[in-house]
Scaffold this motif. Structure first.
Motif, PDB file in Angstrom:
ATOM      1  N   VAL A   1      50.589  35.687  66.697  1.00  0.00           N
ATOM      2  CA  VAL A   1      50.442  35.705  65.235  1.00  0.00           C
ATOM      3  C   VAL A   1      49.267  34.809  64.835  1.00  0.00           C
ATOM      4  O   VAL A   1      48.466  35.156  63.967  1.00  0.00           O
ATOM      5  CB  VAL A   1      51.757  35.259  64.554  1.00  0.00           C
ATOM      6  N   GLY A   2      49.152  33.670  65.481  1.00  0.00           N
ATOM      7  CA  GLY A   2      48.011  32.785  65.204  1.00  0.00           C
ATOM      8  C   GLY A   2      46.689  33.427  65.569  1.00  0.00           C
ATOM      9  O   GLY A   2      45.708  33.340  64.810  1.00  0.00           O
ATOM     10  N   ILE A   3      46.621  34.088  66.721  1.00  0.00           N
ATOM     11  CA  ILE A   3      45.393  34.788  67.122  1.00  0.00           C
ATOM     12  C   ILE A   3      45.053  35.886  66.111  1.00  0.00           C
ATOM     13  O   ILE A   3      43.890  36.065  65.729  1.00  0.00           O
ATOM     14  CB  ILE A   3      45.554  35.390  68.543  1.00  0.00           C
ATOM     15  N   GLY A   4      46.069  36.628  65.663  1.00  0.00           N
ATOM     16  CA  GLY A   4      45.843  37.674  64.662  1.00  0.00           C
ATOM     17  C   GLY A   4      45.288  37.096  63.374  1.00  0.00           C
ATOM     18  O   GLY A   4      44.399  37.683  62.747  1.00  0.00           O
ATOM     19  N   GLY A   5      45.797  35.950  62.959  1.00  0.00           N
ATOM     20  CA  GLY A   5      45.277  35.294  61.762  1.00  0.00           C
ATOM     21  C   GLY A   5      43.828  34.880  61.923  1.00  0.00           C
ATOM     22  O   GLY A   5      43.020  35.029  60.993  1.00  0.00           O
ATOM     23  N   LEU A   6      43.474  34.352  63.105  1.00  0.00           N
ATOM     24  CA  LEU A   6      42.074  33.972  63.347  1.00  0.00           C
ATOM     25  C   LEU A   6      41.151  35.187  63.324  1.00  0.00           C
ATOM     26  O   LEU A   6      40.035  35.126  62.793  1.00  0.00           O
ATOM     27  CB  LEU A   6      41.947  33.239  64.685  1.00  0.00           C
TER      28      LEU A   6
ATOM     29  N   GLN B   1      36.963  38.355  60.457  1.00  0.00           N
ATOM     30  CA  GLN B   1      36.517  39.608  59.840  1.00  0.00           C
ATOM     31  C   GLN B   1      36.188  39.418  58.382  1.00  0.00           C
ATOM     32  O   GLN B   1      35.251  40.014  57.868  1.00  0.00           O
ATOM     33  CB  GLN B   1      37.579  40.687  60.008  1.00  0.00           C
ATOM     34  N   ARG B   2      36.904  38.564  57.682  1.00  0.00           N
ATOM     35  CA  ARG B   2      36.617  38.311  56.267  1.00  0.00           C
ATOM     36  C   ARG B   2      35.301  37.566  56.127  1.00  0.00           C
ATOM     37  O   ARG B   2      34.551  37.773  55.180  1.00  0.00           O
ATOM     38  CB  ARG B   2      37.743  37.498  55.641  1.00  0.00           C
ATOM     39  N   LEU B   3      35.034  36.638  57.045  1.00  0.00           N
ATOM     40  CA  LEU B   3      33.788  35.876  56.990  1.00  0.00           C
ATOM     41  C   LEU B   3      32.587  36.786  57.256  1.00  0.00           C
ATOM     42  O   LEU B   3      31.510  36.608  56.655  1.00  0.00           O
ATOM     43  CB  LEU B   3      33.812  34.731  58.001  1.00  0.00           C
ATOM     44  N   ARG B   4      32.720  37.755  58.141  1.00  0.00           N
ATOM     45  CA  ARG B   4      31.615  38.671  58.448  1.00  0.00           C
ATOM     46  C   ARG B   4      31.396  39.681  57.321  1.00  0.00           C
ATOM     47  O   ARG B   4      30.293  40.102  57.082  1.00  0.00           O
ATOM     48  CB  ARG B   4      31.922  39.430  59.732  1.00  0.00           C
ATOM     49  N   GLY B   5      32.513  40.103  56.697  1.00  0.00           N
ATOM     50  CA  GLY B   5      32.447  41.189  55.711  1.00  0.00           C
ATOM     51  C   GLY B   5      32.198  40.742  54.349  1.00  0.00           C
ATOM     52  O   GLY B   5      31.373  40.319  53.708  1.00  0.00           O
TER      53      GLY B   5
END
Length: 153
Positions: free
Chosen positions: A139-144, A149-153
């Protein structure tokens, strides 16, 4: 014009929806059940840490409603209440069972008593803790990943 009718329709629905719980009651008064109160007191007293306040409250309620007690033996309930206040829980429990004419071992000895505290059969081992830790890790890896992806997009 349709907005006006939709507003009125929505107001009527909300007004009638608020009245449904009031109509659902039916106006009936709940009846007092002394036997259930004694059973609830028994369930409370057989716990590892009995809640004495609840036991006293249930037994007091039975004593106050003597007229509606039915087949419950009020004198035994009064004695049980005194024993609870004195800290003699085993004697009080047996008196409570006697007051409702119930066998402490339950109606069917093969099934046991319905008043006995539930004992869990599941005990987690290392595999369960490993699965839990891995789930938290993923779950932590998924959050990272989502954050990247938000930072890139």
């Amino acid at each position: 014009m349709t907005r006006y009718f939709n507003s009125i329709l929505m107001a009527v629905i909300l007004l009638l929806g608020g009245a449904i719980p009031a109509m659902a009651h039916g106006g009936e008064e709940t009846t007092f059940n002394a036997e259930n109160n004694v059973k609830q007191a028994i369930v409370t007293i057989v716990q590892k840490q009995p809640n004495i306040g609840v036991i006293e409250m249930k037994l007091d309620e039975v004593i106050k409603n003597k007229g509606e007690a039915g087949k419950v033996d009020i004198t035994k309930v009064e004695e049980a209440l005194k024993l609870v206040k004195d800290g003699k829980y085993e004697k009080a429990k047996s008196l409570m069972f006697a007051s409702i004419a119930e066998n402490p071992d339950g109606k069917n000895p093969n099934l046991g008593s319905p008043f006995v505290e539930y004992e869990k059969e599941f005990s987690p081992d290392k595999a369960v803790y490993l699965l839990l830790a891995s789930a938290i890790f993923f779950v932590g890896i998924g959050g990272l990943i989502l954050k990247q992806q938000r930072l890139r997009g």
